[in-house]
Motif scaffolding. Structure first.
Motif, PDB file in Angstrom:
ATOM      1  N   ALA A  51       0.869  -1.209   0.016  1.00 44.22           N
ATOM      2  CA  ALA A  51       0.074  -0.202  -0.015  1.00 44.22           C
ATOM      3  C   ALA A  51       0.843   1.244  -0.023  1.00 44.22           C
ATOM      4  O   ALA A  51       0.577   2.188  -0.838  1.00 44.22           O
ATOM      5  CB  ALA A  51      -1.020  -0.127   1.202  1.00 44.22           C
ATOM      6  N   ASP A  52       1.918   1.233   0.928  1.00 41.49           N
ATOM      7  CA  ASP A  52       2.878   2.352   0.725  1.00 41.49           C
ATOM      8  C   ASP A  52       4.055   1.925   1.096  1.00 41.49           C
ATOM      9  O   ASP A  52       4.353   0.575   1.534  1.00 41.49           O
ATOM     10  CB  ASP A  52       2.368   3.620   1.577  1.00 41.49           C
ATOM     11  CG  ASP A  52       1.849   3.170   3.145  1.00 41.49           C
ATOM     12  OD1 ASP A  52       2.697   2.591   3.774  1.00 41.49           O
ATOM     13  OD2 ASP A  52       0.935   3.495   3.593  1.00 41.49           O
ATOM     14  N   ASN A  53       4.957   2.979   1.471  1.00 41.05           N
ATOM     15  CA  ASN A  53       6.307   2.492   1.960  1.00 41.05           C
ATOM     16  C   ASN A  53       6.434   1.778   3.265  1.00 41.05           C
ATOM     17  O   ASN A  53       7.464   1.320   3.728  1.00 41.05           O
ATOM     18  CB  ASN A  53       7.504   3.804   1.826  1.00 41.05           C
ATOM     19  CG  ASN A  53       7.660   4.288   0.307  1.00 41.05           C
ATOM     20  OD1 ASN A  53       7.438   3.203  -0.720  1.00 41.05           O
ATOM     21  ND2 ASN A  53       7.834   5.140   0.233  1.00 41.05           N
ATOM     22  N   LEU A  54       5.522   2.350   4.229  1.00 39.85           N
ATOM     23  CA  LEU A  54       5.673   1.793   5.646  1.00 39.85           C
ATOM     24  C   LEU A  54       4.752   0.690   5.688  1.00 39.85           C
ATOM     25  O   LEU A  54       5.175   0.148   6.927  1.00 39.85           O
ATOM     26  CB  LEU A  54       5.047   2.985   6.432  1.00 39.85           C
ATOM     27  CG  LEU A  54       5.620   4.124   6.543  1.00 39.85           C
ATOM     28  CD1 LEU A  54       5.359   5.435   7.375  1.00 39.85           C
ATOM     29  CD2 LEU A  54       7.050   3.987   6.597  1.00 39.85           C
ATOM     30  N   LEU A  55       4.076  -0.010   4.873  1.00 36.46           N
ATOM     31  CA  LEU A  55       2.956  -1.005   4.966  1.00 36.46           C
ATOM     32  C   LEU A  55       3.714  -2.217   4.152  1.00 36.46           C
ATOM     33  O   LEU A  55       3.948  -2.083   3.061  1.00 36.46           O
ATOM     34  CB  LEU A  55       1.608  -0.614   4.586  1.00 36.46           C
ATOM     35  CG  LEU A  55       0.699  -1.938   4.586  1.00 36.46           C
ATOM     36  CD1 LEU A  55       0.582  -2.290   5.950  1.00 36.46           C
ATOM     37  CD2 LEU A  55      -0.532  -1.465   3.581  1.00 36.46           C
ATOM     38  N   ILE A  56       3.815  -3.362   4.797  1.00 37.08           N
ATOM     39  CA  ILE A  56       4.151  -4.518   4.227  1.00 37.08           C
ATOM     40  C   ILE A  56       2.915  -5.390   3.996  1.00 37.08           C
ATOM     41  O   ILE A  56       2.145  -5.763   5.016  1.00 37.08           O
ATOM     42  CB  ILE A  56       5.284  -5.184   5.230  1.00 37.08           C
ATOM     43  CG1 ILE A  56       6.519  -4.500   5.469  1.00 37.08           C
ATOM     44  CG2 ILE A  56       5.666  -6.765   4.513  1.00 37.08           C
ATOM     45  CD1 ILE A  56       7.350  -5.146   6.317  1.00 37.08           C
ATOM     46  N   TRP A  57       2.783  -5.480   2.771  1.00 37.98           N
ATOM     47  CA  TRP A  57       1.640  -6.300   2.395  1.00 37.98           C
ATOM     48  C   TRP A  57       1.950  -6.972   1.067  1.00 37.98           C
ATOM     49  O   TRP A  57       1.964  -6.658  -0.072  1.00 37.98           O
ATOM     50  CB  TRP A  57       0.372  -5.371   2.048  1.00 37.98           C
ATOM     51  CG  TRP A  57      -0.973  -6.039   1.853  1.00 37.98           C
ATOM     52  CD1 TRP A  57      -1.701  -5.999   0.404  1.00 37.98           C
ATOM     53  CD2 TRP A  57      -1.828  -6.752   2.632  1.00 37.98           C
ATOM     54  NE1 TRP A  57      -2.837  -6.780   0.385  1.00 37.98           N
ATOM     55  CE2 TRP A  57      -3.020  -7.300   1.857  1.00 37.98           C
ATOM     56  CE3 TRP A  57      -1.642  -7.133   3.835  1.00 37.98           C
ATOM     57  CZ2 TRP A  57      -3.960  -8.083   2.549  1.00 37.98           C
ATOM     58  CZ3 TRP A  57      -2.841  -7.897   4.420  1.00 37.98           C
ATOM     59  CH2 TRP A  57      -3.772  -8.243   3.720  1.00 37.98           C
ATOM     60  N   ALA A  58       2.034  -8.465   1.370  1.00 36.81           N
ATOM     61  CA  ALA A  58       2.708  -9.197   0.051  1.00 36.81           C
ATOM     62  C   ALA A  58       1.658 -10.702   0.086  1.00 36.81           C
ATOM     63  O   ALA A  58       2.067 -11.778   0.667  1.00 36.81           O
ATOM     64  CB  ALA A  58       4.030  -9.754   0.256  1.00 36.81           C
ATOM     65  N   PRO A  59       0.615 -10.467  -0.486  1.00 33.81           N
ATOM     66  CA  PRO A  59      -0.226 -12.034  -0.528  1.00 33.81           C
ATOM     67  C   PRO A  59       0.229 -12.623  -1.776  1.00 33.81           C
ATOM     68  O   PRO A  59       0.492 -12.019  -2.869  1.00 33.81           O
ATOM     69  CB  PRO A  59      -1.778 -11.248  -0.901  1.00 33.81           C
ATOM     70  CG  PRO A  59      -1.705 -10.096  -1.365  1.00 33.81           C
ATOM     71  CD  PRO A  59      -0.275  -9.402  -0.832  1.00 33.81           C
ATOM     72  N   VAL A  60       0.367 -14.046  -1.717  1.00 33.15           N
ATOM     73  CA  VAL A  60       0.632 -15.053  -3.027  1.00 33.15           C
ATOM     74  C   VAL A  60      -0.216 -16.020  -2.834  1.00 33.15           C
ATOM     75  O   VAL A  60      -0.768 -16.820  -1.618  1.00 33.15           O
ATOM     76  CB  VAL A  60       2.174 -15.508  -2.557  1.00 33.15           C
ATOM     77  CG1 VAL A  60       2.410 -16.236  -3.629  1.00 33.15           C
ATOM     78  CG2 VAL A  60       3.084 -14.071  -2.340  1.00 33.15           C
TER      79      VAL A  60
END
Length: 215
Positions: free
Chosen positions: A22-31
């Motif tokens: 979503a942005d540089n501070l959010l880690i969001w990696a669905p696979v």
């Protein structure tokens, strides 16, 4: 299938179309790992002098009959702090990380330090040291402490590197060492050879070729 598992599986099924970050501070990696298995890494990072990040890894797999595959569930909390210093002569980095498997009652803590130097126009040097403490409730040796160190000499112009490493577990109960060489044959093709415990009668050797394709 319990209601909780149905909700978790349905939620993971919807992760695919979402943006990876979503942005540089959010880690969001669905696979979507396969037709019936899904994994998601989510968390946050804080851009302090010591870069801090924390989050969770969630995973789930089902059979064709929509039943949960036994042992496929994953719910791991993790956290990491990193400090890196870059100079014209090289780079130094310190890390501390922790992982906790909430479903299996295991966890680990690792402290590491690495440095890289430009020794000359044709030779670079990389060194690393790490100490890890692990706990596994189902293992015979539930708690273990492992110290590792490694050194690598790199010849950038020829694509050749020579490495050596060693590890000690539980203050000398287990010891292992290794030496290896790597050669870049083509831009995406590497040849690697290594020997584990070269001074032991139980030494073993391996040779492999790696080819990397990006698209």
């Amino acid at each position: 299938m319990t209601t909780l598992k149905k909700i978790l599986l349905s939620g993971l099924c919807l992760l695919g179309p979402l943006p990876a970050k979503a942005d540089n501070l959010l880690i969001w990696a669905p696979v979507r790992v396969s037709e019936q298995s899904y994994k998601a890494t989510m968390g946050f990072r804080l851009p302090f002098e010591w870069e801090t990040s924390a989050g969770a890894d969630l995973a789930l797999a089902s059979t064709e009959g929509e039943a949960i595959q036994p042992g496929s569930e994953q719910a791991t909390f993790w956290g990491k702090i990193t400090k890196a210093r870059v100079t014209p002569a090289g780079k130094a980095q310190q890390d501390a990380s922790i992982r906790i498997d909430t479903l299996r009652g295991s966890g680990s803590l690792m402290l590491s330090r690495s440095r890289s130097f430009i020794l000359s126009d044709s030779l670079d040097l990389q060194t690393s040291r790490a100490v890890s403490v692990g706990y596994a409730a189902v293992e015979t040796r539930q708690t273990s402490v492992t110290a590792t160190q490694a050194l690598k000499l790199i010849y950038p112009w020829t694509g050749t590197s020579i490495s050596a490493g060693s590890s000690v577990t539980d203050f000398g109960k287990d010891f292992s060492s290794s030496v290896g060489v790597s050669q870049t044959v083509l831009p995406n093709l590497n040849l690697n050879a290594s020997v584990t415990d070269p001074l032991s009668s139980e030494r073993s050797a391996s040779v492999n070729v790696n080819y990397r394709v990006s698209w």
